[in-house]
Enzyme design. Structure first.
Site, PDB file in Angstrom:
ATOM      1  N   THR A  94      -6.555  -2.882  -3.579  1.00  0.00           N
ATOM      2  CA  THR A  94      -7.022  -2.261  -4.822  1.00  0.00           C
ATOM      3  C   THR A  94      -8.157  -3.082  -5.397  1.00  0.00           C
ATOM      4  O   THR A  94      -9.283  -2.647  -5.446  1.00  0.00           O
ATOM      5  CB  THR A  94      -5.921  -2.083  -5.884  1.00  0.00           C
TER       6      THR A  94
ATOM      7  N   TRP B 154       1.260  -4.016   1.339  1.00  0.00           N
ATOM      8  CA  TRP B 154       0.220  -2.979   1.277  1.00  0.00           C
ATOM      9  C   TRP B 154      -0.462  -2.844   2.634  1.00  0.00           C
ATOM     10  O   TRP B 154      -0.879  -1.755   3.002  1.00  0.00           O
ATOM     11  CB  TRP B 154      -0.813  -3.347   0.217  1.00  0.00           C
TER      12      TRP B 154
ATOM     13  N   ASN C  27       3.617   0.218   0.941  1.00  0.00           N
ATOM     14  CA  ASN C  27       3.240   0.809  -0.331  1.00  0.00           C
ATOM     15  C   ASN C  27       2.600   2.186  -0.169  1.00  0.00           C
ATOM     16  O   ASN C  27       1.601   2.334   0.529  1.00  0.00           O
ATOM     17  CB  ASN C  27       2.255  -0.105  -1.063  1.00  0.00           C
ATOM     18  N   GLU C  28       3.208   3.177  -0.805  1.00  0.00           N
ATOM     19  CA  GLU C  28       2.647   4.527  -0.939  1.00  0.00           C
ATOM     20  C   GLU C  28       2.231   5.133   0.392  1.00  0.00           C
ATOM     21  O   GLU C  28       1.226   5.842   0.479  1.00  0.00           O
ATOM     22  CB  GLU C  28       1.489   4.493  -1.931  1.00  0.00           C
TER      23      GLU C  28
ATOM     24  N   GLU D 165       6.760   1.511  -9.494  1.00  0.00           N
ATOM     25  CA  GLU D 165       5.423   1.179 -10.000  1.00  0.00           C
ATOM     26  C   GLU D 165       5.036   2.229 -11.009  1.00  0.00           C
ATOM     27  O   GLU D 165       5.084   3.429 -10.746  1.00  0.00           O
ATOM     28  CB  GLU D 165       4.371   1.116  -8.895  1.00  0.00           C
TER      29      GLU D 165
END
Length: 821
Positions: A96, A138, A183-184, A268
């Site tokens: 990010t 991530w 993550n995601e 989150e």
């Protein structure tokens, strides 16, 4: 009759009114019964997330400011008093706002001290030994991935990678309580089953496995269909259950989730600024349980401690992006959090008889200790437009005694109105809760409000120089922040001493597909304007290396600024990369949560070659690259010989950066940035010296973003509901000056909404009486607009939008020019 308020003088000198009598004609108060015998899920805690490079600059802060910041985050009875710290397991890939270092870059490499998350967890534990720790990846080194064109981490080597990370945690005497997958990125049920078994085999059977840290509760289908997956998962964690970059009004979960018999976590939530995001945060701390039975909320980020050239500026519980000055911001989000964390503990129970919504806006939720000796009621009225009345009673074995009342006025910028002890009340009393507040009623004691004060912000002054000689091998130099890849100190090749080397030679498993080329940056966006940057560079083999200047943003695959690229074959290129045509709202490609919520990037970044050529440079030798900036003029040179001098008005100020072709090794030495006296007769005031207010704004688009030095952020007038024109921004320059120029930079994301087309400019010396000094019209485009003035004496400058795209108003950046000299 009128109520008779009990006025209580709080310690900070703030008067707080608790209305304890019932007006004869007022609506009946909401009756809340806190029943200790009622059912309720176990509370798992409130936490925050350090990930995506979000804490990078914190470790470089000087003392005592660094310790004071950590106290505000973790120390019980002082500030946020966080109950959970969640961290990223670094993978040397952009996640990010930068790349976090991996502990294991090859199967034979292991460095349990690499990165700053170990330090952060140790600091949290030192302040609160009972804090829970959670971890999630991530990305990962390429060797741990699946090896496909779009690699994944659903592999056995990645499980080995995670268990090795847990081994490193043990070396640091850190016990990890929760571990997620990727993550995601949704889930591979078979991988979670293997992970669960591996944890048991390695003596980590007490770690709770979280699935799947993604969106929309899609994991419920595989959990229902696969008994092995269901048994392997201890906690169902989902992201942005209250919505994304919104006011977080409702936070539901499906009935199927609530029927699982497993804890549900909002694993989150957040991504909003530490100031304007406090009200949505207050909702998100209670409403996930009220609406969806979720027993934990994790805010991203823990602290906005990354450079403001990167996405999501100021998103966090507090801000700390100036390690050179020691300045930080402990704002209202800290105290919105404290209203839960300082009055509860993981292991408490929610009280389902005392949760819900207030009639006129707001919500409430109660929790009790396991032995029912204590209870707390948290109520927020951030939706309310009028005072709300609430009467509470206790039963079911809970103590019937006076309770302390604490309040925070989230509508105020006065810190004296945050987290104020407002006396006490008894069960059976009626309270009047004011709009825009958070209240806690509690039998507990030990609460407190930290009083540490930040030093004032200050620029990172030039000259800046780093020769990398004072660091240990493997260190990340002070203020250097990697966007992708890893730049570390190592012995130089072909010369004595230490250099900065890009060490990642294989494409990591990436998360969002951003950048995917090694880049690092350093410096002060707001004050670094006219300077000469220089660096020695050596390429190991083929590929290229870059020196970047006036870096003012990073988004997706672009680093906005001026790039000087030297290839191993002697070709060179000077080019401008900017983010016009890119949306400034993060939305991970293919993420269903983005649908209808946040618009994805619509156009690629613009890249424009300014000059190019070829130079006879020996291979595998050291060369000196230089970039000079003076006003709109850019000068590039190689080994002391000028390559080009061009004009480009796109980037007014920004950081310095280094880049390497993917995934090549290169070395850098003697990085220097020296000031250059600007040409011309106009000098722009540093963004750091300006303050801005406005007639209105939408959350996340505050007036200060019109003077933050970054064209990637912006002020935008309120659009939900629409506030009609005229709308204005007022810039405070700090003192009366002779102002000779004002520039207006429209938004650069390709969206014309809010681009000002008809304006009035007014000036004032006192901020009260304003005199119009200019009016005019502008085309509906993204080019920078300039208003010349005849040396107007003013401290305050107000730009009013009389006409603008779609009836909104916006500004990416406003600059104030004064005579040079």
């Amino acid at each position: 009759m009128r109520p008779h308020p009990r006025w209580i003088l709080a310690a900070a000198g703030v008067l707080v009114a608790l209305s304890l009598a019932t007006p004869a004609r007022a609506a009946a108060p909401r009756q809340v019964t806190i029943d200790g015998a009622a059912g309720g899920r176990v509370f798992d805690g409130v936490g925050a997330l350090s990930a995506g490079g979000s804490s990078r600059l914190l470790i470089d802060y000087p003392e005592p400011q660094r310790s004071r910041i950590l106290d505000y985050l973790f120390k019980p009875g002082y500030g946020a008093a966080l109950q959970i710290l969640k961290v990223e397991i670094g993978g040397d890939t952009n996640s990010t706002d930068g790349a976090e270092p991996s502990h294991m870059r090859t199967p034979s490499d292991l460095d349990c001290d690499r990165g700053y998350e170990w330090w952060l967890m140790e600091q949290a534990k030192a302040r609160n030994p009972r804090i829970k720790l959670s971890a999630l990846q991530w990305g990962a080194p390429g060797w741990a991935g699946s090896g496909e064109a779009r690699p994944t981490v659903w592999t056995t080597p990645d499980i080995d990678y995670l268990t090795s990370w847990l081994g490193c945690a043990a070396r640091h005497h850190l016990h990890i309580d929760y571990l997620g997958g990727w993550n995601e990125a949704y889930s591979d049920p078979g991988w979670y089953v293997r992970l669960h078994q591996a944890l048991r085999d390695h003596g980590h059977g007490d770690i709770k496995v979280v699935a799947d840290d993604s969106f929309n509760w899609d994991v419920l289908g595989p959990i229902a269909a696969d008994a092995g997956f269901r048994d392997a998962v201890d906690v169902v964690g989902q992201h942005y259950v209250c919505g994304y970059l919104s006011d977080y009004l409702r936070c539901p979960s499906p009935a199927a989730a609530q029927a699982l018999g497993k804890p549900l976590h909002a694993s989150e939530q957040g991504s909003l600024p530490y100031d304007s995001g406090a009200a949505p945060l207050a909702r998100a701390l209670s409403r996930p349980y009220i609406d969806g039975g979720m027993t934990s909320t994790i805010n991203w980020s823990l602290i906005a401690s990354w450079y403001d050239t990167m996405p999501f500026q100021a998103s966090g519980l507090m801000g700390a992006d100036e390690p050179w000055s020691g300045a930080y911001v402990a704002g209202p989000s800290i105290w919105a959090t404290a209203h839960t964390t300082q009055f509860t503990a993981p292991g408490w129970h929610y009280v389902d008889s005392a949760k819900g919504y207030l009639n006129g806006g707001g919500s409430y939720v109660a929790l009790r200790s396991p032995d029912s000796r204590d209870y707390s009621l948290v109520a927020e009225t951030v939706d309310a437009t009028a005072p709300q009345r609430l009467r509470f009673s206790v039963t079911g074995g809970l103590p019937d005694r006076p309770v302390a009342v604490w309040s925070t006025d989230l509508s105020s910028t006065d810190s004296r109105r945050w987290f104020v002890r407002a006396g006490s009340v008894r069960p059976g009393d009626t309270l009047t809760l004011r709009p825009g507040h958070v209240y806690t009623l509690s039998t507990t004691t030990g609460q407190g409000k930290g009083r540490a004060v930040s030093p004032p912000p200050a620029p990172l002054r030039l000259p800046y120089r780093d020769g990398f000689q004072s660091y240990a091998d493997g260190a990340t130099p002070r203020y250097i922040s990697d966007l992708d890849g890893a730049f570390e100190v190592s012995p130089c090749t072909g010369r004595a001493g230490r250099c900065l080397r890009q060490v990642i030679g294989t494409q990591p498993v990436w998360w969002n597909g951003w950048l995917r080329r090694p880049v690092t940056v350093v410096g002060d966006l707001k004050s670094w304007r006219d300077y000469e940057a220089g660096v020695d560079v050596r390429l190991d083999g083929d590929g290229w290396a870059e020196l970047l200047g006036r870096v003012d943003g990073q988004w997706a695959d672009a680093v906005s600024g001026i790039h000087l690229r030297l290839s191993a074959d002697g070709d060179w290129q000077l080019y401008d990369e900017n983010l016009r045509g890119q949306d400034s709202t993060l939305c991970v490609p293919s993420d269903p949560a983005c649908a209808g919520v946040a618009r994805q990037r619509t156009h690629p970044a613009q890249r424009r070659t300014l000059a190019a050529g070829h130079a006879a440079v020996p291979a595998r030798k050291w060369h000196r690259l230089r970039l000079g900036f003076s006003g709109d003029q850019v000068t590039a040179s190689l080994d002391g010989a000028r390559l080009a001098r061009v004009g480009t008005p796109v980037h007014a100020s920004g950081q310095v950066g280094l880049g390497v072709s993917p995934w090549r090794h290169a070395e850098f030495d003697d990085l220097s940035v020296t000031p250059v006296r600007p040409t011309g007769d106009i000098r722009y005031l540093p963004a750091r010296s300006l303050r801005a207010t406005g007639t209105g704004f939408h959350h996340g688009y505050e007036p200060r973003k019109a003077v933050d030095g970054s064209v990637q952020s912006m002020w935008h007038s309120e659009w939900s509901p629409l506030t009609p024109l005229p709308q204005s921004v007022t810039v405070d320059t700090g003192r009366t000056r002779r102002i000779s120029q004002v520039t207006y930079q429209p938004r650069e994301d390709g969206n014309p909404n809010g681009v000002i087309t008809r304006y009035e400019l007014a000036a004032s010396t006192d901020g009260v009486s304003y005199t119009p000094v200019a009016t005019g019209t502008w085309p509906l485009d993204a080019t920078r607009k300039t208003i010349g003035l005849p040396g107007v004496a003013a401290r305050f400058v107000r730009l009013t939008a009389l006409g603008a795209g779609a009836g909104y108003a916006s500004a990416a950046e406003i600059q104030i020019g004064i005579p040079a000299g």
